[in-house]
Design a protein around this motif. Structure first.
Motif, PDB file in Angstrom:
ATOM      1  N   MET A  16       3.858  12.049   6.514  1.00 17.43           N
ATOM      2  CA  MET A  16       3.312  11.449   5.285  1.00 17.43           C
ATOM      3  C   MET A  16       3.697  12.338   4.110  1.00 17.43           C
ATOM      4  O   MET A  16       3.611  13.566   4.195  1.00 17.43           O
ATOM      5  CB  MET A  16       1.802  11.299   5.376  1.00 17.43           C
ATOM      6  N   ARG A  21       5.613  11.039  13.122  1.00 14.11           N
ATOM      7  CA  ARG A  21       4.811  10.645  11.958  1.00 14.11           C
ATOM      8  C   ARG A  21       4.945  11.717  10.854  1.00 14.11           C
ATOM      9  O   ARG A  21       4.827  12.915  11.125  1.00 14.11           O
ATOM     10  CB  ARG A  21       3.333  10.495  12.335  1.00 14.11           C
ATOM     11  N   VAL A  28       3.286  -0.246  -6.473  1.00 13.90           N
ATOM     12  CA  VAL A  28       4.189   0.812  -6.033  1.00 13.90           C
ATOM     13  C   VAL A  28       5.449   0.820  -6.890  1.00 13.90           C
ATOM     14  O   VAL A  28       5.972   1.877  -7.273  1.00 13.90           O
ATOM     15  CB  VAL A  28       4.545   0.625  -4.541  1.00 13.90           C
ATOM     16  N   SER A  73       3.787  13.037  -0.306  1.00 15.33           N
ATOM     17  CA  SER A  73       2.993  12.895  -1.536  1.00 15.33           C
ATOM     18  C   SER A  73       3.790  13.406  -2.727  1.00 15.33           C
ATOM     19  O   SER A  73       4.265  14.558  -2.723  1.00 15.33           O
ATOM     20  CB  SER A  73       1.671  13.677  -1.430  1.00 15.33           C
ATOM     21  N   TYR A 123       6.131   8.073   5.404  1.00 20.29           N
ATOM     22  CA  TYR A 123       5.331   7.097   4.664  1.00 20.29           C
ATOM     23  C   TYR A 123       4.747   7.755   3.419  1.00 20.29           C
ATOM     24  O   TYR A 123       4.205   8.877   3.463  1.00 20.29           O
ATOM     25  CB  TYR A 123       4.196   6.579   5.547  1.00 20.29           C
ATOM     26  N   LEU A 124       4.847   7.071   2.286  1.00 17.95           N
ATOM     27  CA  LEU A 124       4.314   7.545   1.017  1.00 17.95           C
ATOM     28  C   LEU A 124       3.248   6.561   0.553  1.00 17.95           C
ATOM     29  O   LEU A 124       3.560   5.480   0.065  1.00 17.95           O
ATOM     30  CB  LEU A 124       5.433   7.636  -0.030  1.00 17.95           C
ATOM     31  N   PRO A 125       1.939   6.871   0.732  1.00 18.34           N
ATOM     32  CA  PRO A 125       0.873   5.951   0.329  1.00 18.34           C
ATOM     33  C   PRO A 125       0.846   5.772  -1.181  1.00 18.34           C
ATOM     34  O   PRO A 125       1.243   6.663  -1.946  1.00 18.34           O
ATOM     35  CB  PRO A 125      -0.404   6.643   0.829  1.00 18.34           C
ATOM     36  N   ILE A 126       0.386   4.636  -1.631  1.00 17.28           N
ATOM     37  CA  ILE A 126       0.300   4.357  -3.062  1.00 17.28           C
ATOM     38  C   ILE A 126      -0.587   5.379  -3.777  1.00 17.28           C
ATOM     39  O   ILE A 126      -0.347   5.741  -4.943  1.00 17.28           O
ATOM     40  CB  ILE A 126      -0.210   2.911  -3.311  1.00 17.28           C
ATOM     41  N   GLY A 127      -1.606   5.890  -3.095  1.00 19.78           N
ATOM     42  CA  GLY A 127      -2.509   6.877  -3.690  1.00 19.78           C
ATOM     43  C   GLY A 127      -1.866   8.229  -3.893  1.00 19.78           C
ATOM     44  O   GLY A 127      -2.438   9.102  -4.549  1.00 19.78           O
ATOM     45  N   GLU A 128      -0.675   8.456  -3.277  1.00 21.02           N
ATOM     46  CA  GLU A 128       0.003   9.737  -3.387  1.00 21.02           C
ATOM     47  C   GLU A 128       1.205   9.663  -4.317  1.00 21.02           C
ATOM     48  O   GLU A 128       2.040  10.568  -4.348  1.00 21.02           O
ATOM     49  CB  GLU A 128       0.453  10.214  -1.998  1.00 21.02           C
ATOM     50  N   LYS A 170       0.800  -1.218   0.000  1.00 21.90           N
ATOM     51  CA  LYS A 170       0.000   0.000   0.000  1.00 21.90           C
ATOM     52  C   LYS A 170       0.833   1.269   0.000  1.00 21.90           C
ATOM     53  O   LYS A 170       0.301   2.362   0.192  1.00 21.90           O
ATOM     54  CB  LYS A 170      -0.922   0.006   1.215  1.00 21.90           C
ATOM     55  N   GLY A 171       2.153   1.121  -0.172  1.00 19.53           N
ATOM     56  CA  GLY A 171       2.962   2.324  -0.189  1.00 19.53           C
ATOM     57  C   GLY A 171       4.431   2.041  -0.018  1.00 19.53           C
ATOM     58  O   GLY A 171       4.890   0.909  -0.207  1.00 19.53           O
TER      59      GLY A 171
END
Length: 412
Positions: A370, A368, A345, A372, A331-336, A318-319
């Motif tokens: 995130m 934390r 990914v 993009s 963390y780099l989400p797959i959606g970003e 997922k990332g």
């Protein structure tokens, strides 16, 4: 008046006095003559008392003249009455033996220690003397250690227990070994008690020192310590009397694969006190300097919206996880990853890639962040406010504005 008595009357009186005494009775008289082999005592019964030297119980090597003087009072037991010789044989030895035997029997029954003198050695033991009695000490009862030569004990005074008394057989057995064993046991007990007391005192001292050291610990302070043990989850470090645990996560601001890669037993280190629990006596330590927390440092440099360069460390379904700075992972989400749809990914980034991304979420306290990439590639939305009228007489809708906007080029 007695001078007027006839011979017969005198004999009758003497016989009457003699009838009052018997063999085994005690009798007392004064020394009137000292021979080389006997004492002569004057008795009130008219007969002389004769004490052979063998019945005097003299000390070994002592002469009769050294032990007794004229007019000395001597008490003994009557062993024989001789009317023919007009003498009464007396034994001082038997009287002493009667008293001494009582002491010996009491010592046997009450388990009392008596002191005996060893005067003769045999292969199988020792002859020992206690007052008027000769006793035997078997070789097995001489000492706690193996006795090879009994003559080494001759001339010594030894404490002993009476083990057996048999007057009929003239047999008395004594043991010095049991006394010696009790002394050894008592000494061992005393040594054990002393060692125990010393150990307890040392434990109390160490405990007091530990408590004082524990009470002196302040959270956040730096202390010197020595690594005493390494476990998979961390290292135990001695601070000089108390131990604390430095968890593997607190060894470095960067990821640590194993404790052994950072520390070894015996290493001297500087650590920071993280927490102290007075109830459980647990101390949490850290090798990493709290003032060099990379999350605190980066919080002064970036915020939400900042663009950073980061290196891809790990990829999940997922990332991806990226390293922004040493000790700071995001963390780099797959959606970003992109404006368009991304199935995998790896279609966009791979481990080791360095990418630019925007920070869309950031909490330094919780560590934390995130990122993009999509935010950097997204086209900015068009500002339509110029086409919107807010007057009372010309109110349109956004659809009309867009329609007019798209139709104008065609008209031209």
């Amino acid at each position: 008046m007695e001078n007027n008595l006839t011979m017969q009357e005198l004999l009758d009186m003497q016989e009457q006095e003699l009838s009052k005494i018997n063999v085994d009775d005690e009798i007392t008289g004064k020394v009137v003559k000292i021979n080389h082999d006997s004492l002569v005592l004057g008795l009130e019964v008219g007969f002389d008392g004769l004490v052979p030297v063998s019945e005097l119980n003299l000390e070994r090597g002592q002469d009769i003249e050294e032990a007794y003087k004229i007019d000395d009072e001597v008490t003994g037991i009557i062993t024989n009455i001789s009317y023919k010789d007009a003498t009464i044989k007396i034994s001082v030895l038997k009287l002493e033996q009667r008293s001494d035997l009582k002491e010996i029997i009491d010592a046997l029954e009450e388990r009392k220690i008596i002191n005996v003198h060893a005067y003769k050695a045999l292969d199988r033991g020792l002859y020992v003397q206690y007052k008027s009695y000769t006793m035997f000490m078997p070789i097995s009862q001489i000492d706690t250690k193996f006795v090879k030569d009994t003559s080494e004990y001759v001339g010594r005074d030894l404490d002993a227990y009476v083990k057996e008394v048999n007057p009929r057989k003239n047999r008395i057995i004594v043991s010095h070994r049991e006394v010696a064993q009790e002394i050894l046991d008592a000494e061992r007990k005393e040594r054990r008690a002393k060692i125990k007391a010393e150990r307890e005192a040392e434990r109390a001292r160490i405990k007091a020192e530990r408590e004082a050291l524990f009470a002196s610990l302040v959270e956040g302070e730096k202390r010197k310590g020595k690594v005493t043990n390494i476990m998979p989850y961390g290292a135990f470090i001695d601070l000089g009397g108390v131990e604390g645990l430095a968890h593997i996560n607190n060894l470095s601001w960067t990821r640590v694969e194993s404790v052994e890669s950072v520390l070894n037993v015996g290493d001297e280190v500087e650590v920071f006190v993280q927490s102290v629990d007075p109830e459980t006596k647990r101390i949490a330590l850290a090798l990493k300097d709290p003032d060099k927390d990379p999350w605190k440092l980066i919080a002064d440099e970036v915020s939400v919206g900042s663009v950073v360069e980061a290196t891809v460390l790990r990829i999940i379904e997922k990332g991806a996880f990226l390293q922004v700075k040493e000790g700071v992972e995001a963390y780099l989400p797959i959606g970003e990853l992109s404006e368009g749809r991304v199935n995998r990914v790896e279609d966009v980034v791979n481990v080791g890639d360095t990418v630019k991304a925007a920070i869309i979420k950031f909490n330094a306290d919780n560590k934390r962040m995130m990122l993009s990439i999509r935010e950097l590639t997204r086209e900015p939305e068009e500002d339509l406010s110029q086409y919107m009228s807010v007057g009372d007489d010309t109110i349109g809708n956004i659809g009309d504005v867009l329609k007019e906007k798209h139709e104008t080029p065609e008209a031209e």
